[in-house]
Design a protein around this motif. Structure first.
Motif, mmCIF file in Angstrom:
data_model
loop_
_atom_site.group_PDB
_atom_site.id
_atom_site.type_symbol
_atom_site.label_atom_id
_atom_site.label_comp_id
_atom_site.label_asym_id
_atom_site.label_seq_id
_atom_site.Cartn_x
_atom_site.Cartn_y
_atom_site.Cartn_z
ATOM 1 N N PRO A 1 0.826 -1.209 0.000
ATOM 2 C CA PRO A 1 0.000 0.000 0.000
ATOM 3 C C PRO A 1 0.860 1.258 0.000
ATOM 4 O O PRO A 1 1.924 1.306 0.630
ATOM 5 N N LEU A 2 0.385 2.266 -0.705
ATOM 6 C CA LEU A 2 1.086 3.551 -0.717
ATOM 7 C C LEU A 2 1.026 4.193 0.663
ATOM 8 O O LEU A 2 0.067 3.971 1.415
ATOM 9 N N PRO A 3 2.034 4.972 1.021
ATOM 10 C CA PRO A 3 1.981 5.657 2.325
ATOM 11 C C PRO A 3 0.734 6.529 2.444
ATOM 12 O O PRO A 3 0.371 7.259 1.514
ATOM 13 N N GLY A 4 0.036 6.411 3.566
ATOM 14 C CA GLY A 4 -1.181 7.168 3.785
ATOM 15 C C GLY A 4 -2.434 6.480 3.304
ATOM 16 O O GLY A 4 -3.540 6.969 3.540
ATOM 17 N N GLU A 5 -2.306 5.354 2.594
ATOM 18 C CA GLU A 5 -3.467 4.657 2.061
ATOM 19 C C GLU A 5 -3.795 3.382 2.841
ATOM 20 O O GLU A 5 -4.639 2.597 2.428
ATOM 21 N N ALA B 1 5.077 -1.102 8.283
ATOM 22 C CA ALA B 1 5.916 -1.329 9.465
ATOM 23 C C ALA B 1 7.002 -2.358 9.179
ATOM 24 O O ALA B 1 8.156 -2.202 9.611
ATOM 25 N N ALA B 2 6.650 -3.409 8.439
ATOM 26 C CA ALA B 2 7.650 -4.423 8.105
ATOM 27 C C ALA B 2 8.740 -3.849 7.206
ATOM 28 O O ALA B 2 9.929 -4.149 7.372
ATOM 29 N N ILE B 3 8.344 -2.994 6.257
ATOM 30 C CA ILE B 3 9.338 -2.371 5.375
ATOM 31 C C ILE B 3 10.266 -1.468 6.170
ATOM 32 O O ILE B 3 11.497 -1.496 6.012
ATOM 33 N N GLU B 4 9.691 -0.647 7.032
ATOM 34 C CA GLU B 4 10.519 0.258 7.835
ATOM 35 C C GLU B 4 11.462 -0.517 8.755
ATOM 36 O O GLU B 4 12.638 -0.175 8.896
ATOM 37 N N TYR B 5 10.952 -1.565 9.372
ATOM 38 C CA TYR B 5 11.794 -2.356 10.277
ATOM 39 C C TYR B 5 12.924 -3.038 9.512
ATOM 40 O O TYR B 5 14.070 -3.077 9.972
ATOM 41 N N ALA B 6 12.606 -3.582 8.326
ATOM 42 C CA ALA B 6 13.627 -4.290 7.558
ATOM 43 C C ALA B 6 14.711 -3.340 7.058
ATOM 44 O O ALA B 6 15.899 -3.680 7.077
ATOM 45 N N VAL B 7 14.322 -2.147 6.619
ATOM 46 C CA VAL B 7 15.292 -1.216 6.028
ATOM 47 C C VAL B 7 16.077 -0.470 7.100
ATOM 48 O O VAL B 7 17.310 -0.359 7.024
ATOM 49 N N ASP B 8 15.384 0.052 8.104
ATOM 50 C CA ASP B 8 16.051 0.906 9.090
ATOM 51 C C ASP B 8 16.687 0.134 10.228
ATOM 52 O O ASP B 8 17.740 0.536 10.742
ATOM 53 N N VAL B 9 16.068 -0.967 10.658
ATOM 54 C CA VAL B 9 16.594 -1.710 11.812
ATOM 55 C C VAL B 9 17.467 -2.877 11.368
ATOM 56 O O VAL B 9 18.611 -3.008 11.794
ATOM 57 N N LEU B 10 16.931 -3.729 10.490
ATOM 58 C CA LEU B 10 17.698 -4.880 10.037
ATOM 59 C C LEU B 10 18.720 -4.529 8.969
ATOM 60 O O LEU B 10 19.646 -5.295 8.719
ATOM 61 N N GLU B 11 18.533 -3.374 8.312
ATOM 62 C CA GLU B 11 19.463 -2.887 7.289
ATOM 63 C C GLU B 11 19.651 -3.923 6.177
ATOM 64 O O GLU B 11 20.769 -4.297 5.819
ATOM 65 N N VAL B 12 18.520 -4.398 5.636
ATOM 66 C CA VAL B 12 18.605 -5.322 4.509
ATOM 67 C C VAL B 12 19.189 -4.596 3.307
ATOM 68 O O VAL B 12 19.070 -3.375 3.164
ATOM 69 N N ARG B 13 19.822 -5.362 2.438
ATOM 70 C CA ARG B 13 20.478 -4.784 1.272
ATOM 71 C C ARG B 13 19.622 -4.844 0.017
ATOM 72 O O ARG B 13 19.969 -4.219 -0.990
ATOM 73 N N SER B 14 18.545 -5.606 0.047
ATOM 74 C CA SER B 14 17.692 -5.677 -1.134
ATOM 75 C C SER B 14 16.268 -6.029 -0.711
ATOM 76 O O SER B 14 16.047 -6.652 0.336
ATOM 77 N N ILE B 15 15.313 -5.599 -1.531
ATOM 78 C CA ILE B 15 13.904 -5.938 -1.352
ATOM 79 C C ILE B 15 13.418 -6.554 -2.652
ATOM 80 O O ILE B 15 13.633 -5.992 -3.736
ATOM 81 N N THR B 16 12.779 -7.699 -2.547
ATOM 82 C CA THR B 16 12.256 -8.400 -3.712
ATOM 83 C C THR B 16 10.744 -8.509 -3.584
ATOM 84 O O THR B 16 10.240 -8.969 -2.553
ATOM 85 N N VAL B 17 10.039 -8.076 -4.630
ATOM 86 C CA VAL B 17 8.591 -8.271 -4.722
ATOM 87 C C VAL B 17 8.360 -9.425 -5.673
ATOM 88 O O VAL B 17 8.778 -9.377 -6.834
ATOM 89 N N CYS B 18 7.721 -10.483 -5.193
ATOM 90 C CA CYS B 18 7.550 -11.707 -5.973
ATOM 91 C C CYS B 18 6.068 -11.970 -6.215
ATOM 92 O O CYS B 18 5.296 -12.160 -5.272
#
Length: 911
Positions: free
Chosen positions: A719-723, A732-749
């Motif tokens: 979902p788009l932010p705000g929607e 929340a999962a995206i923010e946690y993965a990027v900012d806390v876990l510092e993942v190097r890639s995101i894959t949409v499958c």
């Protein structure tokens, strides 16, 4: 003057190079160039090698210059000729005990001659190209040898640390230790304690300043700190003595008994070769962890490395140096310091030569107690707790212990020989030892075979199988990885006889391939209607990480066979439908968790049928759960009873699956999960995919615990932010993965046959009817539907073929659209701007088990999905083409892919 004589003389010293016309002139030969990374790495290695070389020479009883000679030769000769460019060679702690024994027995000059002969033996082995054979030695033997050497070093150097002198053997050192403790030398103890404290604390300095200081090697800091303290405090104690190089003793003719000299040469050859080759393999693993370096350096050439080590030992022995081998500490420091070529190893050798010639006054200030403490710490580290845990996990503690004790109490060669003998005995015992048990549980007879099933165990296997009564259900559990032909025929013959007498048999195995397959029927035999030819008999009881068959014993094929329609009740064996399936005597039926099965028994729909997310799927699931194949009452309850009737089978199936995990998989992953529990998760990727039960993320990505941070929802929507309208779970999962876990890639499958995409095409979420949670969620997929309907935008497409239908086209478009939604999230946008994150699109075709990866769009808004390395098989009907492996490079990029009209009706392929 003759007309034939030229009037102009040419310069005979200048030779003009002639190159063919229309070709560029030959390029100038590049001058020798050393990368800056190699220079800094060589300095780091030199600072570690200098004190260690002196300490190892002291521990062996050799002249201290011998350690410097071996370090210089190891750097220059092996660095130039060796096959492992980033491995650093020199005097190794693993050779300390062997060399000390040779010096004590034969003297220094004969020891140098033995080193030369060992080098010649290594050259011969290298020419025979047998380097890989050295890797056949059990790691438990190698670790036990190093542990025994470490114990010997630590006990001997403890006497010097306390201010005394070591004895010739470990037992003598232990006997003399009480007297040495009673006669302590305070100055030596103080210097040694300071050295050990600096060695222990320096790598643990906290903060930013500590991180900067830790770039200086701890060994150099410890020795330098102890030396400076001893000089400033005016402590009187033995120090390093480096006599003039003019009086340095070189190799002489070997003197002593021939058999003893041969054994000494074999010992030096064995220890040097095995340690160097195992070190080269370990360095390859370190190189593989550095991005871009493996392509530049390449894998180690073990035969060339053996030749380089042999040449170095010849030169070192001839010049009066210690034996040379690959050293793990210096090699690790070389790789981690950023070395990119063999120049770093050679420069380290040059620096050792410079130090040996110009830094003699400084080296002679070093207290011997400080060097002894340094070498004692190295010896203690050679007894690795990690190695002990490893051999314990692989049940090789006996081999490790015997090798260690043999090295400590006897000598290195005897200890290794004892270790090899015990390892062979243990292997033969494991091969011949097979436990076969028979027991009955709930009317089912179980025959469990633990160990390798060879002809030696056939009599016991036959006795156990004949304990199974006729006409009963039997389960044969093969808990081993090998079965020879005699055991195979015994099991097959008994299985045919038992099933012919009205019984049933399940053959299961821990690993794929251990099950017995039914043979193809011959021309004179009638096919067995209860067993498909070529199918695994173990298919009824799937184990974790084995070829997956949906845990179905009956009706694995989608199309029912004529036998199933001819037999009453839908059973192919002619028995009535009583709620049990073949191979499942406990009464379970249906899917893996007790869910509904299809009328044909397959338990799942095919790839383009309805699945997750669609209202049609929900309605069909609800109806299947309450009625049987013909619409009448199911086997476990009455019509309309629904879930309560299926509670017991579902719970039983769940417990059975968990029990299989605890028995088979948990012992294999327990150590890794314990490490993850201690260290926390550090996944490298966020994998956002659909909740479809057919998508097993760990299977299609070959990943394990701790590798992927997985987010699953209906339709793999972002979902788009705000929607979100109160549902912030994906954001929340995206923010946690990027900012806390510092993942190097995101894959949409995305995947084929997605029920959410079918629902988007078949109805307008939000238009009419009750706003159910599913419809409110699917409105986040409307931008994908609008993108599909926009003719001004190019469509996402597959390389090599057009989309099969509108559903597949929407699935591809949805992946591209959700990637755009990802970029709108602040945490993702920030990481993309910093270059710390990559976005990937993926499409998985369920029916073909084929993955496609979205390439860089490069201005093309649609994007192209490329096939990931799978075999392309031609039409099997003609048999004219053999399968070939293809990748993205040989798939044509066709720009004229026909567009599929987004019609709301989707045909049911299963019909």
């Amino acid at each position: 003057m003759s007309a034939c004589v030229p009037t102009r003389t040419s310069d005979s010293t200048h030779t003009r190079r002639v190159h063919p016309p229309h070709s560029p002139p030959p390029t100038r030969r590049r001058r020798f160039h050393v990368a800056g990374a190699d220079v800094s790495a060589s300095i780091a290695v030199f600072l570690i090698a200098l004190p260690l070389s002196l300490g190892i020479a002291l521990a062996t009883g050799a002249p201290l210059q011998a350690g410097l000679v071996a370090a210089a030769v190891g750097g220059l000769v092996v660095g130039w000729l060796g096959g492992a460019p980033l491995q650093v060679s020199g005097p190794a702690a693993g050779l300390t005990v062997v060399t000390a024994d040779l010096i004590h027995r034969y003297g220094w000059q004969t020891t140098c001659a033995i080193t030369v002969l060992a080098g010649l033996a290594q050259l011969g082995l290298g020419c025979l190209r047998v380097a890989r054979s050295a890797l056949a030695v059990s790691p438990a033997i190698v670790h036990g040898m190093l542990a025994g050497i470490g114990v010997t070093i630590a006990v001997a150097q403890l006497h010097i640390v306390l201010g005394g002198s070591p004895q010739s053997s470990v037992l003598d050192n232990l006997r003399a230790l009480p007297a040495q403790l009673a006669d302590l030398r305070p100055a030596a103890v103080a210097v040694s304690a300071l050295t050990l404290a600096l060695l222990l604390l320096w790598p643990r300095l906290p903060g930013r300043i500590g991180r900067l200081l830790r770039t200086v090697p701890a060994a150099l800091v410890a020795v330098a700190g102890a030396t400076a303290t001893a000089v400033l405090a005016g402590l009187t104690q033995p120090r390093v003595e480096l006599p003039s190089w003019s009086s340095h003793a070189l190799a002489g003719l070997p003197e002593g008994p021939v058999l003893g000299l041969v054994a000494a040469v074999l010992t030096i050859t064995l220890v040097c070769s095995v340690q160097s080759l195992l070190g080269a393999v370990a360095v390859d693993k370190l190189i593989a962890s550095r991005p871009g370096l493996p392509a530049r350096v390449g894998r180690s050439d073990l035969d060339r490395e053996l030749l380089g080590q042999g040449a170095a030992n010849v030169v070192s022995g001839a010049l009066g140096g210690l034996p040379v081998a690959g050293v793990a500490v210096r090699s690790t420091a070389n790789v981690r310091a950023g070395a990119v070529s063999r120049n770093s190893t050679m420069l380290h050798g040059v620096l050792v030569v410079v130090a040996a010639l110009l830094m003699v006054p400084l080296l002679e200030l070093i207290p011997l107690a400080s060097l002894a403490a340094l070498v004692m710490a190295v010896g203690i580290q050679m007894v690795s707790l990690h190695h002990i845990r490893t051999v314990t996990r692989h049940r090789e503690v006996l081999v490790y212990a015997v090798t260690t004790l043999g090295v400590v109490l006897l000598n290195v060669l005897a200890g290794v020989a004892l270790g090899i003998a015990v390892a062979v005995a243990v292997s033969l015992h494991r091969l011949a030892r097979t436990r076969i048990t028979h027991y009955e549980q709930e009317g089912v007879h179980h025959v469990r075979v633990r160990g390798q099933l060879t002809f030696l165990a056939v009599p016991r296997l036959s006795r156990a199988l004949h304990l199974v009564p006729q006409g009963t259900h039997a389960v044969v559990e093969l808990d081993g990885s090998f079965m020879d032909h005699a055991a195979y025929e015994t099991l097959q013959d008994w299985q045919k006889t038992h099933t012919g007498q009205g019984g049933s048999v399940d053959l299961t195995g821990r690993r794929s391939g251990t099950g017995v397959t039914a043979p193809e029927p011959t021309a004179t035999e009638d096919p067995d209607p209860t067993q498909e030819a070529g199918t695994s008999l173990a298919g009824c009881r799937c184990r974790p990480w084995t070829p997956w068959r949906n845990h179905q014993c009956e009706g694995r094929k989608i199309t029912p066979s004529p036998l199933s329609s001819a037999s009453p009740g839908g059973r192919r064996d002619g028995h009535p439908q009583d709620g049990t399936s073949a191979g499942k005597p406990d009464g379970q039926a249906g899917g893996p968790l007790g869910g509904p099965s299809k009328p044909d028994g397959s338990g799942t729909s095919d790839e383009s049928g309805t699945s997750d997310g669609s209202p049609e799927a929900a309605r069909s699931a609800g109806s299947a759960g309450s009625a049987g194949p013909t619409g009448s009452a199911g086997p476990t309850g009455s019509a309309g009873s629904g879930r309560p009737a299926d509670t017991a089978p579902s719970a039983h199936q769940l417990v059975r699956g968990i029990s299989a995990f605890q028995r088979n998989t948990a012992p294999l992953v327990r150590d890794e999960l314990a490490r993850l529990a201690r260290e926390g998760q550090r996944p490298s990727q966020l994998f956002l995919t659909c909740a479809d039960s057919r998508l097993v993320t760990s299977m299609i990505t070959s990943s394990g615990p701790g590798d992927l941070f997985v987010v699953r929802n209906v339709g793999n929507l972002v979902p788009l932010p705000g929607e979100e309208s109160g549902d912030d779970s994906v954001a929340a999962a995206i923010e946690y993965a990027v900012d806390v876990l510092e993942v190097r890639s995101i894959t949409v499958c995305g995947h084929s046959g997605c029920g959410a995409m079918q629902a988007l095409l078949s109805s307008e979420p939000g238009s009419g009817g009750a706003q159910t949670p599913l419809k409110r969620w699917l409105r986040h997929g409307l931008p994908s539907l609008e993108r599909l309907a926009d003719d001004s935008r190019p469509w996402a497409r597959l390389a090599g073929r057009a989309p099969a239908d509108a559903v597949e086209q929407l699935c591809l478009t949805n992946v591209v659209q959700q990637l755009d939604h990802l970029r709108a999230h602040e945490s993702v946008a920030r990481a993309l701007r910093a270059g710390a994150l990559e976005l990937h699109g993926m499409y998985f075709h369920v029916g073909e088990a084929q993955a496609y990866l979205l390439t860089e769009r490069g201005g093309e808004e649609g994007g192209l999905f490329h096939r990931i390395g799978v075999p392309e098989v031609a039409d099997a009907s003609d048999g004219s083409h053999a399968p070939r492996v293809s990748d993205a490079s040989d798939i044509p990029e066709t720009s004229d892919v026909p567009r599929v009209s987004p019609v709301p009706e989707v045909s049911d392929v299963s019909a």
